[in-house]
Design a protein around this motif. Structure first.
Motif, mmCIF file in Angstrom:
data_model
loop_
_atom_site.group_PDB
_atom_site.id
_atom_site.type_symbol
_atom_site.label_atom_id
_atom_site.label_comp_id
_atom_site.label_asym_id
_atom_site.label_seq_id
_atom_site.Cartn_x
_atom_site.Cartn_y
_atom_site.Cartn_z
ATOM 1 N N SER A 1 -2.786 10.565 -2.363
ATOM 2 C CA SER A 1 -2.139 9.578 -3.141
ATOM 3 C C SER A 1 -2.138 10.128 -4.603
ATOM 4 O O SER A 1 -1.193 9.806 -5.456
ATOM 5 N N GLY B 1 1.559 2.332 5.432
ATOM 6 C CA GLY B 1 0.606 1.994 4.504
ATOM 7 C C GLY B 1 -0.911 1.481 5.129
ATOM 8 O O GLY B 1 -0.972 1.235 5.963
ATOM 9 N N TYR C 1 -7.498 2.720 -8.251
ATOM 10 C CA TYR C 1 -7.191 1.545 -7.920
ATOM 11 C C TYR C 1 -7.664 0.619 -8.646
ATOM 12 O O TYR C 1 -6.980 -0.531 -9.120
ATOM 13 N N CYS D 1 0.970 2.965 -4.512
ATOM 14 C CA CYS D 1 0.477 1.609 -3.553
ATOM 15 C C CYS D 1 1.422 0.585 -4.413
ATOM 16 O O CYS D 1 1.897 0.707 -5.153
ATOM 17 N N PHE E 1 0.930 -1.062 -0.114
ATOM 18 C CA PHE E 1 0.057 -0.024 0.192
ATOM 19 C C PHE E 1 0.758 1.087 -0.067
ATOM 20 O O PHE E 1 1.911 1.291 -0.719
ATOM 21 N N SER E 2 0.598 2.287 0.834
ATOM 22 C CA SER E 2 1.265 3.445 0.702
ATOM 23 C C SER E 2 2.858 3.400 1.147
ATOM 24 O O SER E 2 3.520 4.547 1.109
#
Length: 400
Positions: free
Chosen positions: A221, A346, A195, A275, A123-124
């Motif tokens: 993001s 994340g 996403y 991500c 993820f992040s």
């Protein structure tokens, strides 16, 4: 039979008509990505993206080569978690937890069927790695500087009054003024579209910059993905994708134990750089170790110390007087806490925590965030203070 006909007429048909209208509405408004999102979340019993979902997407492989195994600390076989930490990890959906002290593996354990070879979604945490890559591209001369105007690589914004003064550093600091809504659960928002959508570049460049850059920090993001588009265009001129550049400049020099997989958008044209880098726990840990080492790895300077300092130093200008300075350039910072640390963080509790005063790294991966038990004096998410303080207790006990 009469009852069935009545139900068919007054319940089934209206429901079907409503579903058709909703579907048509999604098609007309360009929100068809929601169908894919529903398929990959709710129809699988999830309410958001999950740590194993890279198998549902196309990925670029980052090939490992010549594995460099972390040496084990002399206390590796004897070290025990504190009771508080053991209870937290046993009950908060953790799947991996590791501690590296002085460059050596002190503790490593896995839960719920995961192991040292399991690949899960960053993820992040990938945001930190994306910024490492663009800074490396500056060092390689592929990008002029961190202060280069974004319009050089994103000419779509040459006429936008807010974007004209925006630099790549504004994107990595998340002070760009780019129009974005950060939400991981509500299906109709730009994060969900990025996403599950088909064409990520088109989505991103069709959004606007709506405020002057260089202002207050606002987590986005979108900023990182815009940085990724600029980076991908700069690298393409030299024959790289983002994944192949990561492979050559960091993955293989760090001696990762396994291949990495970076998930692509629906068009298969670009990595979702905000991500979705999938790797093992100890491979993620090596990025934290690289930051702690000031960019050096086994005698080779993979990233300049100046650029590492740029990332991990809080961007004071982005925070009001008296406000906790919690972000540098794609790195979370809590350097005023009782135990100073900075971090790659994340969704669902993915963590690489760097404790410079302890010369230690903590890695926690999981299916949900850790138990929300705040610790006084810490400014980021509450589980972080617990992990840091409990590991500090462990380290202190070893030093006695």
């Amino acid at each position: 039979m009469v009852v069935l006909k009545t139900l068919f007429k007054w319940i089934f048909l209206p429901t079907l008509a409503l579903l058709i209208l909703i579907s048509l509405g999604l098609v007309v408004t360009g929100n068809t990505y929601i169908f894919r999102g529903l398929q990959l979340t709710y129809l699988k019993g999830e309410n958001t993206a999950n740590i194993d979902d890279y198998v549902d997407f196309d990925n670029r492989t980052i090939a490992a080569k010549d594995h460099i195994e972390l040496d084990k600390d002399p206390n590796f076989e004897q070290v025990k978690l504190t009771p508080t930490l053991q209870n937290a990890l046993d009950t908060d959906e953790t799947v991996a937890f590791a501690i590296i002290k002085d460059g050596k593996l002190l503790y490593e354990n896995y839960w719920q069927g995961y192991d040292e070879n399991s690949h899960t979604n960053s993820f992040s945490m990938a945001k930190t790695i994306t910024t490492m890559l663009y800074l490396k591209a500056v060092e390689d001369g592929y990008i002029g500087s961190v202060d280069e105007p974004i319009s050089k690589w994103l000419p779509e914004y040459a006429g936008n009054k807010y974007a004209q003064n925006c630099t790549l550093a504004d994107l990595s600091a998340m002070t760009s003024g780019y129009d974005w809504t950060e939400d991981y659960y509500f299906p109709i928002n730009p994060t969900a579209e990025s996403y599950y959508g088909h064409n990520l570049v088109k989505q991103m460049v069709n959004r606007k910059f709506v405020e002057e850059c260089g202002g207050q920090f606002e987590y986005s993001s979108g900023d990182t993905q815009m940085l990724g588009i600029a980076l991908s265009r700069a690298l393409a001129e030299h024959g790289y994708t983002i994944s192949s550049y990561l492979e050559e400049r960091f993955w293989q020099p760090l001696g990762m134990q396994g291949d990495g997989y970076w998930s692509l958008d629906g068009s298969k044209n670009i990595e979702k750089v905000y991500c979705c880098l999938n790797a093992s726990a100890l491979d993620f840990a090596k990025f934290g170790q690289l930051l702690l080492n000031g960019g050096e790895w086994q005698g080779e300077q993979l990233l300049s110390k100046a650029h590492v300092d740029f990332m991990i130093t809080p961007n004071a200008a982005a925070f009001a007087e008296g406000q906790a300075q919690v972000y540098g350039h794609s790195v979370w910072t809590d350097m005023d806490s009782p135990i100073p640390f900075y971090a790659m963080l994340g969704h669902l509790g993915q963590r690489v925590l760097v404790l410079p005063e302890e010369n230690a790294i903590i890695v926690r991966l999981g299916k949900q965030k850790g138990l929300p038990i705040p610790v006084e004096g810490f400014h980021l998410e509450p589980d972080l203070g617990q992990y840091v303080t409990e590991v500090k207790t462990m380290l202190d006990s070893l030093a006695e």
